[in-house]
Design an enzyme around this catalytic site. Structure first.
Site, short mmCIF file in Angstrom:
data_model
loop_
_atom_site.label_atom_id
_atom_site.label_comp_id
_atom_site.label_asym_id
_atom_site.label_seq_id
_atom_site.Cartn_x
_atom_site.Cartn_y
_atom_site.Cartn_z
N SER A 1 0.72 -1.25 0.03
CA SER A 1 0.21 -0.06 -0.08
C SER A 1 0.91 1.14 -0.22
O SER A 1 1.90 1.51 1.11
CB SER A 1 -0.86 0.17 1.34
OG SER A 1 -1.38 1.42 1.48
N HIS B 1 -1.16 -1.30 -4.27
CA HIS B 1 -2.21 -1.15 -3.51
C HIS B 1 -2.52 0.44 -3.53
O HIS B 1 -1.64 0.80 -2.67
CB HIS B 1 -2.40 -1.97 -2.24
CG HIS B 1 -3.84 -2.00 -1.55
ND1 HIS B 1 -4.77 -2.55 -2.05
CD2 HIS B 1 -4.19 -1.12 -0.49
CE1 HIS B 1 -5.70 -2.41 -1.18
NE2 HIS B 1 -5.32 -1.48 -0.59
N ASP C 1 -4.89 3.20 -1.90
CA ASP C 1 -6.01 3.50 -1.12
C ASP C 1 -6.46 4.84 -1.43
O ASP C 1 -6.02 5.91 -1.11
CB ASP C 1 -5.51 3.47 0.21
CG ASP C 1 -5.16 1.91 0.81
OD1 ASP C 1 -6.06 0.98 0.69
OD2 ASP C 1 -3.92 1.74 1.32
N MET D 1 -9.39 7.67 -0.51
CA MET D 1 -10.04 7.99 0.74
C MET D 1 -10.87 9.31 0.29
O MET D 1 -9.95 10.19 -0.12
CB MET D 1 -9.28 7.80 2.04
CG MET D 1 -8.39 6.82 2.24
SD MET D 1 -7.67 6.89 3.63
CE MET D 1 -6.72 5.20 3.94
N HIS E 1 -8.26 0.50 -4.18
CA HIS E 1 -9.03 0.19 -3.17
C HIS E 1 -9.98 1.56 -2.72
O HIS E 1 -9.47 2.56 -2.22
CB HIS E 1 -8.37 -0.27 -1.92
CG HIS E 1 -9.07 -0.20 -0.77
ND1 HIS E 1 -8.64 -0.70 0.60
CD2 HIS E 1 -10.50 -0.64 -0.34
CE1 HIS E 1 -9.56 -0.70 1.50
NE2 HIS E 1 -10.67 -0.62 1.17
N MET F 1 -12.17 3.76 -0.96
CA MET F 1 -12.84 4.03 0.37
C MET F 1 -13.77 5.29 0.34
O MET F 1 -13.04 6.35 0.78
CB MET F 1 -11.85 3.99 1.48
CG MET F 1 -11.35 2.71 2.01
SD MET F 1 -9.74 2.49 2.79
CE MET F 1 -8.55 2.87 1.44
N MET G 1 -10.97 -6.37 5.18
CA MET G 1 -10.40 -5.43 5.91
C MET G 1 -10.14 -5.99 7.28
O MET G 1 -10.95 -6.36 7.95
CB MET G 1 -11.15 -4.17 6.29
CG MET G 1 -11.36 -3.25 4.94
SD MET G 1 -9.90 -2.58 4.09
CE MET G 1 -8.94 -1.98 5.62
N GLY H 1 -3.13 3.90 7.61
CA GLY H 1 -2.00 3.10 7.91
C GLY H 1 -1.57 2.96 9.23
O GLY H 1 -1.73 3.44 9.95
N ASP I 1 -6.16 -6.91 4.19
CA ASP I 1 -5.64 -5.47 4.22
C ASP I 1 -5.72 -4.83 5.74
O ASP I 1 -6.77 -4.51 6.06
CB ASP I 1 -6.58 -4.62 3.10
CG ASP I 1 -6.12 -3.27 3.13
OD1 ASP I 1 -5.12 -2.82 3.73
OD2 ASP I 1 -6.67 -2.63 2.28
N SER J 1 2.86 -0.05 6.30
CA SER J 1 4.07 0.18 7.07
C SER J 1 5.14 -0.70 6.85
O SER J 1 6.19 -0.57 7.21
CB SER J 1 3.32 0.64 8.36
OG SER J 1 2.47 -0.31 8.96
C1 DX5 Z 1 -6.52 1.09 5.66
C2 DX5 Z 1 -5.91 0.91 4.13
C3 DX5 Z 1 -4.82 -0.05 4.05
C4 DX5 Z 1 -3.62 0.60 4.73
C5 DX5 Z 1 -2.70 -0.51 5.23
O1 DX5 Z 1 -7.45 2.14 5.35
O2 DX5 Z 1 -7.02 0.28 3.23
O3 DX5 Z 1 -4.29 -0.39 2.96
O4 DX5 Z 1 -2.81 1.54 4.24
O5 DX5 Z 1 -1.51 -0.15 5.89
P1 DX5 Z 1 -0.81 -1.04 7.24
O6 DX5 Z 1 -0.51 -2.32 6.42
O7 DX5 Z 1 0.09 -0.15 7.61
O8 DX5 Z 1 -1.76 -1.44 8.01
ZN ZN Z 2 -6.27 -0.69 1.25
#
Ligand code: DX5
Ligand code: ZN
Length: 216
Positions: free
Chosen positions: A7, A32, A34, A36, A65, A67, A136, A143, A174, A197
């Site tokens: 991600s 990946h 993300d 938002m 992804h 969101m 999820m 993250g 994820d 991370s």
């Molecule tokens: C959370 C995201 C994830 C996130 C994963 O809303 O959808 O993809 O970035 O990050 P880590 O691996 O740090 O939990």
């Molecule tokens: Zn994600």
């Protein structure tokens, strides 16, 4: 075969292109992304221009992804920006079946994501028609959160449904995945692992990916 989809939410945005080239070089299978909107989740990340730009530097599949609220309004734009897999949340779309068909009609892979509190049973019918289910394992938005343990049970349930109705299903997990739990996640039935991370920490993508892959 287990796939790794780092991600980029945890990448260094001042050198995003370099970070994506690094994950590609050290064995990531997709990126990946993300997205938002500050409504579906309490955070705002990035959108179309970033996907377009990454597409120019990397040959990796863009695993997008969403969101966001009302994802069906933006499928065309994400498709044109270069998304290869478009995943929408069950919780944000009351006409999921229509959205899935639309994503596929554009020649893209379609995914459906569920939040931690959403039971797997809601996937019983859509699971037959999608390319990917995203479970999820943290509450979406940020993250670096901790893996929610009951997610393992949900992965097992989705795996059982996939064996019955859609054996080629991609089962993506994820949130909060690191070298300490990746083996459990894979054993439970996941075949696409997202990690943010754990991939980008300490500015050491090569070693981090190596450690994660030891758990496959
Ligand atoms: C959370 C995201 C994830 C996130 C994963 O809303 O959808 O993809 O970035 O990050 P880590 O691996 O740090 O939990
Ligand atoms: Zn994600």
């Amino acid at each position: 075969m287990i796939k790794l989809s780092p991600s980029i939410l945890s990448a260094d945005f001042t050198k995003l292109g370099e970070d994506v080239l690094a994950i590609e070089q050290y064995g990531a299978d997709m990126v990946h992304v993300d997205v938002m909107d500050g409504r579906f989740v309490p955070n705002i990340s990035f959108g179309f221009p970033v996907i377009k730009a990454l597409k120019r530097v990397s040959g990796l599949a863009m695993d997008v992804h969403l969101m966001i609220e009302e994802p069906s309004k933006y499928i065309d734009a994400f498709s044109e920006a270069g998304a290869d897999i478009i995943t929408v949340h069950y919780e944000s779309d009351i006409h999921l079946d229509r959205t899935i068909k639309y994503i596929k009609s554009l020649g893209k892979k379609a995914g459906v994501a569920i939040n931690p509190s959403t039971p797997v049973s809601v996937l019983e019918y859509v699971l037959r028609n999608v390319d990917m289910i995203l479970i999820m394992s943290v509450n979406p938005g940020f993250g670096g959160q901790s893996f929610i343990d009951y997610s393992l049970e949900k992965i097992q349930e989705v795996k059982k449904m996939a064996d019955k109705y859609n054996p080629n299903l991609l089962i993506e997990v994820d949130g909060g995945i690191d070298p300490s739990n990746i083996e459990d996640v894979v054993k439970a039935g996941a075949n696409v692992i997202v990690a943010g991370s754990a991939v980008f920490k300490n500015n050491n993508v090569e070693e981090n990916i190596k450690q994660l892959k030891e758990g496959f």
